[in-house]
Motif scaffolding. Structure first.
Motif, mmCIF file in Angstrom:
data_model
loop_
_atom_site.group_PDB
_atom_site.id
_atom_site.type_symbol
_atom_site.label_atom_id
_atom_site.label_comp_id
_atom_site.label_asym_id
_atom_site.label_seq_id
_atom_site.Cartn_x
_atom_site.Cartn_y
_atom_site.Cartn_z
ATOM 1 N N ASP A 76 0.780 -1.290 0.035
ATOM 2 C CA ASP A 76 -0.046 -0.105 0.032
ATOM 3 C C ASP A 76 1.032 1.056 0.134
ATOM 4 O O ASP A 76 0.776 2.193 0.790
ATOM 5 C CB ASP A 76 -1.120 -0.072 1.235
ATOM 6 N N GLN A 136 -1.544 -5.705 5.820
ATOM 7 C CA GLN A 136 -1.729 -4.478 6.642
ATOM 8 C C GLN A 136 -2.445 -5.136 7.982
ATOM 9 O O GLN A 136 -3.437 -4.722 8.200
ATOM 10 C CB GLN A 136 -2.423 -3.406 6.246
ATOM 11 N N GLU A 177 -4.294 12.370 10.897
ATOM 12 C CA GLU A 177 -4.990 12.248 9.755
ATOM 13 C C GLU A 177 -6.455 11.462 10.375
ATOM 14 O O GLU A 177 -6.528 10.409 10.765
ATOM 15 C CB GLU A 177 -4.528 11.061 8.926
ATOM 16 N N TYR A 197 2.435 2.362 3.375
ATOM 17 C CA TYR A 197 1.695 2.251 4.664
ATOM 18 C C TYR A 197 1.509 0.850 4.871
ATOM 19 O O TYR A 197 0.468 0.591 5.756
ATOM 20 C CB TYR A 197 0.352 2.945 4.111
ATOM 21 N N VAL A 229 2.751 4.992 10.909
ATOM 22 C CA VAL A 229 1.508 4.150 10.769
ATOM 23 C C VAL A 229 1.310 3.280 11.841
ATOM 24 O O VAL A 229 1.810 2.314 12.124
ATOM 25 C CB VAL A 229 1.786 3.354 9.490
ATOM 26 N N ARG A 283 -0.515 9.988 -8.291
ATOM 27 C CA ARG A 283 0.760 9.652 -7.743
ATOM 28 C C ARG A 283 1.931 9.487 -8.685
ATOM 29 O O ARG A 283 2.980 9.031 -8.591
ATOM 30 C CB ARG A 283 0.651 8.321 -6.978
ATOM 31 N N ASP A 292 -1.206 8.447 10.971
ATOM 32 C CA ASP A 292 -1.877 7.774 9.823
ATOM 33 C C ASP A 292 -3.144 7.146 10.367
ATOM 34 O O ASP A 292 -2.929 6.502 11.603
ATOM 35 C CB ASP A 292 -1.058 6.786 9.219
ATOM 36 N N ARG A 343 -6.063 5.089 -6.534
ATOM 37 C CA ARG A 343 -5.239 6.547 -6.148
ATOM 38 C C ARG A 343 -3.923 6.633 -7.104
ATOM 39 O O ARG A 343 -3.278 7.659 -6.793
ATOM 40 C CB ARG A 343 -4.952 6.503 -4.613
ATOM 41 N N PHE A 359 -7.295 -2.362 6.342
ATOM 42 C CA PHE A 359 -7.041 -2.163 5.111
ATOM 43 C C PHE A 359 -6.955 -3.242 4.391
ATOM 44 O O PHE A 359 -7.815 -4.187 4.075
ATOM 45 C CB PHE A 359 -5.953 -1.043 5.072
ATOM 46 N N PHE A 378 -10.796 -0.616 2.073
ATOM 47 C CA PHE A 378 -10.644 -0.708 0.864
ATOM 48 C C PHE A 378 -11.385 -1.583 0.007
ATOM 49 O O PHE A 378 -11.101 -2.225 -1.291
ATOM 50 C CB PHE A 378 -8.984 -1.117 0.464
ATOM 51 N N HIS A 387 -2.137 12.502 -1.427
ATOM 52 C CA HIS A 387 -1.829 11.216 -2.210
ATOM 53 C C HIS A 387 -3.006 10.091 -2.342
ATOM 54 O O HIS A 387 -2.889 9.085 -2.762
ATOM 55 C CB HIS A 387 -0.902 10.565 -1.525
ATOM 56 N N ASP A 388 -4.194 10.544 -1.661
ATOM 57 C CA ASP A 388 -5.292 9.679 -1.499
ATOM 58 C C ASP A 388 -6.474 9.939 -2.337
ATOM 59 O O ASP A 388 -7.528 9.496 -2.500
ATOM 60 C CB ASP A 388 -5.773 9.550 0.037
#
Ligand code: GLC
Length: 565
Positions: A68, A183, A269, A71, A108, A420, A215, A416, A179, A156, A330-331
Motif C-alpha cells: 500500500d 496490513q 489524519e 503504508y 502508521v 501519484r 496515519d 489513487r 485495509f 478498501f 496522495h489519496d
C-alpha cells in the motif's frame, strides 16, 4: 558532514506555515531505477525552499513490501532500500533544517506490514499465543470456522478479515485488517504495542524530525468484543472509529513530544466530519493539529465553502488549535481535475472512472482556490505537484496500476495511482527530469506534460508555479496574513470576500462572469489578469488599500454602478 542546526526556524510553523507533502516514490529519482528516493529529494530541496514552504511532510519511507505504497511498514526504524538509507534520512533532515524546512514524518500505528517480524512470529505461533495477542486473531464463525468473525468491511473493499493456515496445513484463525490483508491491525489494548510506538516516536524525534503525521489516527482503538456493526445500537460508540480510548494514547504521545526542549508536533489524519468530535483530538494535551478534510471534501461553491470555512474556524477555536487547509493529497483526485467536474465535492464512495472533466475550468478554479487557501488563518498543506497545477492521470494502462484500492474494487474504482504519477521537472518528454534520461518511472507519465515541468513553469510568469511562489512569499512577508484577524466582508452573490487584519482583502469569484472589485484598492496578486477593476470569472485576488491619490493619480479602481463593496 551533517549540516548544522539552524536557529532560524520560526516556532509555530505548524500554526500558520505552509507544509508541502512529499510522496517520495514520485518526487525525484536520484539513481534512475524509476522510483523516487532520498537522493532525488535532497537534490530538489532548493525547489521547496524557492517555493517558500515552512515544512515538508514525507509519506512513509520505511522498509516496506509496498503493498500500500509504504503504508505497510516492515521496520519503523529503517529506510526502504529503494529510497536510501537511515544515514541519508538523517542528512536530509539536517539539510532541510539548514534551509529552514521542518521535516514531518508519517507514522502508521493502526497496522503494520504482514512481513513485519511481529506478524511473521504471530503466524508461526499457535492460536492463543502471546505472539498473536498483539493483533486481532479470532476463530471464524460457522461450524468449521469458515465465516469471518464479524461483519466488518475493509476500507478498501472486501471483508476486513483473512483466514490463516495452521502449521499442519489446516485452515486456522482469522486476523483483522481494516485495509488490505497485507496490513494486519494491531491490538492497541496490548501494552507492548503502546510501548513500541512510543519508542518509535522517540526514535524519529531523536533524529531531529519536527513533527509526526499520525496515519488513520481515529481507527486504532477497537471494541474488544469486536461486535458485528449491524448489532451496534444507534447512538452507541462505533466499534472502531473515533473511540474514547484513543485520547489516552495521544495524551501519552503528547507527553513524549513535550519532553523535547524544542517544539515537536503531532498532526492527525482524522476523517471525521463532526467538528465537535474532531476538536476533542486537538485538546491542549493531545494532537497539535489535524488535516481539514471537510474543506477538501467541500464542493467549489461560494455558500458551501463559506459554511465549511466558518465551521473549520469554529472547530479550531473551540480546541485552541490552528485551523488547517487541505485541498489535495496522495489519496484523493487532484484538485484541477475535481474542480473541472459538475460535482466538485470529494467523497471516496463516488470516485469512478470516466467522469466528464473540463480541465481549463478546473485549472482556473484551482488557481483561485490556491489564493483563497493561502489567505486563510492557520496552516496550509500542499501536495506535491499542486504547485504545478498537475491534473489527475486518468488513463493509466491497467498493467501499470499498483493501488490496492483499484484491485480490491475489482477495477470499479480507478484507485489513487492517478494522483501519484512521478513529477515532471524538465524537458519535453518522459521522464521529464524525474530521473536520469533513460529512467522508466514506476508509473508512466503522460506524453503531454512538457508544459507542467518546473523548468517550463519557471520561464512562464503566468504559470501555477509563479502564482504559488508569489502567494506563499506574500503569505510569509505580510504580517496580516500571519496574525491578522479574519472577518467576512459583504460581497456580490457568488463572491466570497474577507479581510485579514486591517489591510488585506481576499476576494474569490465563484461565478462564470466578472465581478467588480472593491474601490480604493490595489491588486497585490490575482489568479487571472485583473486590470480593469473587475475580478475575472472563476478567479481570486488579494488586495490592499491604494495609497492616497497624488495629483492626477486615480485612487485604486473606479467603482462601477451596483458595486457592492
Ligand atoms: C491513510 C493513508 C493512505 C493509506 C491508509 C492505510 O489513509 O493516507 O494512503 O492507504 O492510511 O494506511
Amino acid at each position: 558532514m551533517h549540516a548544522t542546526r539552524s536557529p532560524r526556524r520560526p516556532r509555530g510553523w505548524w500554526r500558520h506555515g505552509v507544509v508541502y507533502q512529499v510522496y517520495p516514490r514520485s518526487f525525484a529519482d536520484g539513481d534512475g531505477d524509476g522510483t523516487g528516493d532520498l537522493a532525488g529529494l535532497r537534490a530538489r530541496l532548493p525547489h521547496l525552499a524557492a517555493l517558500g514552504v515552512d515544512a515538508l511532510w514525507i509519506t512513509p519511507w520505511y522498509r516496506s513490501p509496498m503493498a500500500d505504497g509504504g503504508y505497510d511498514v516492515a521496520d519503523y526504524r529503517d529506510i526502504d532500500p529503494a529510497f536510501g538509507t537511515l544515514d541519508g534520512a538523517e542528512r536530509l533532515i539536517a539539510e532541510a533544517r539548514a534551509l529552514d524546512l521542518a521535516v514531518v514524518v508519517d507514522i502508521v500505528p493502526n497496522h503494520l506490514s504482514a512481513r513485519h517480524p511481529w506478524f511473521l512470529a504471530a503466524l508461526a505461533a499457535p492460536a492463543g499465543s502471546p505472539e498473536r495477542a498483539r493483533f486481532h486473531f479470532r476463530p471464524g464463525r460457522g461450524e468449521s470456522g469458515a465465516l469471518p468473525p464479524n461483519d466488518w468491511r475493509s476500507e478498501f473493499g472486501g471483508p476486513a478479515w483473512t483466514r490463516t493456515t495452521d502449521a499442519d496445513g489446516k485452515p486456522g484463525e482469522w486476523y483483522l485488517h481494516l485495509f488490505t490483508p497485507d496490513q494486519p491491525d494491531l491490538d492497541w489494548n496490548h501494552p507492548a504495542v503502546r510501548a513500541e510506538f512510543e519508542s518509535v516516536l522517540r526514535f524519529w524525534f531523536d533524529r531531529g524530525v519536527a513533527g509526526i503525521r499520525v496515519d488513520s489516527a481515529n481507527l486504532l482503538a477497537k471494541d474488544p468484543a469486536l461486535p458485528d456493526l449491524a448489532a451496534v445500537a444507534d447512538g452507541s460508540p462505533h466499534p472502531y472509529v473515533d473511540r474514547e480510548e484513543l485520547h489516552d494514547i495521544y495524551r501519552a504521545w503528547r507527553r513524549i513530544a513535550r519532553s523535547y526542549p524544542d517544539e515537536r508536533v503531532l498532526i492527525g489524519e482524522i476523517w471525521i466530519r463532526d467538528g465537535a468530535r474532531l476538536a476533542r483530538y486537538l485538546r491542549a494535551d493531545e494532537l497539535h493539529a489535524a488535516f481539514n478534510f471537510a474543506f477538501l471534501a467541500s464542493p467549489w461553491e461560494a455558500d458551501r465553502m463559506r459554511e465549511t470555512i466558518d465551521a473549520s474556524l469554529a472547530t479550531a477555536d473551540r480546541a485552541g488549535a490552528p485551523a488547517s487547509w487541505v485541498l489535495c493529497n496522495h489519496d484523493v483526485t487532484r484538485t484541477v481535475t475535481r474542480y473541472g467536474r459538475a460535482d466538485t465535492s470529494f467523497d471516496f464512495a463516488t470516485v469512478a472512472p470516466g467522469i466528464p472533466t473540463d480541465l481549463a475550468l478546473g485549472t482556473r478554479r484551482a488557481r483561485a482556490a490556491a489564493l483563497l487557501t493561502l489567505a486563510l488563518p492557520g496552516s496550509v498543506y500542499l501536495y506535491q505537484g499542486e504547485e504545478l497545477g498537475l491534473p489527475e492521470v486518468e488513463d493509466l494502462p491497467p498493467h501499470a496500476r499498483r493501488d490496492p484500492v483499484h484491485f480490491r474494487s475489482h477495477g470499479e474504482n480507478p484507485g489513487r495511482d492517478g494522483c501519484r504519477v512521478p513529477l515532471p521537472w524538465s524537458g519535453q518528454e518522459p521522464p521529464y527530469g524525474f530521473g536520469p534520461a533513460d529512467t522508466r518511472p514506476w508509473l508512466p507519465q503522460p506524453g503531454n506534460w512538457a508544459p507542467y515541468t518546473v523548468e517550463a513553469q519557471e520561464a512562464d510568469p503566468g504559470s501555477p508555479l509563479w502564482l504559488y511562489r508569489r502567494a506563499v512569499g506574500l503569505r510569509r512577508s505580510l504580517a496580516s496574513l500571519r496574525d491578522g484577524a479574519f472577518r467576512w466582508i459583504e460581497a456580490a452573490e457568488d463572491v466570497l470576500a474577507f479581510r485579514r487584519g486591517d489591510e488585506l482583502v481576499c476576494a474569490v469569484n465563484f461565478s462564470a462572469r466578472p465581478q467588480p472589485l472593491p474601490a480604493g484598492h490595489t491588486v497585490l496578486i490575482s489568479s487571472e489578469p485583473a486590470g480593469d477593476g473587475t475580478l475575472a470569472a472563476h478567479a481570486a485576488a488579494w488586495l490592499v488599500p491604494s495609497p492616497p491619490a497624488g495629483p492626477g493619480r486615480p485612487r485604486g479602481h473606479t467603482s462601477t454602478d451596483g458595486n457592492p463593496w
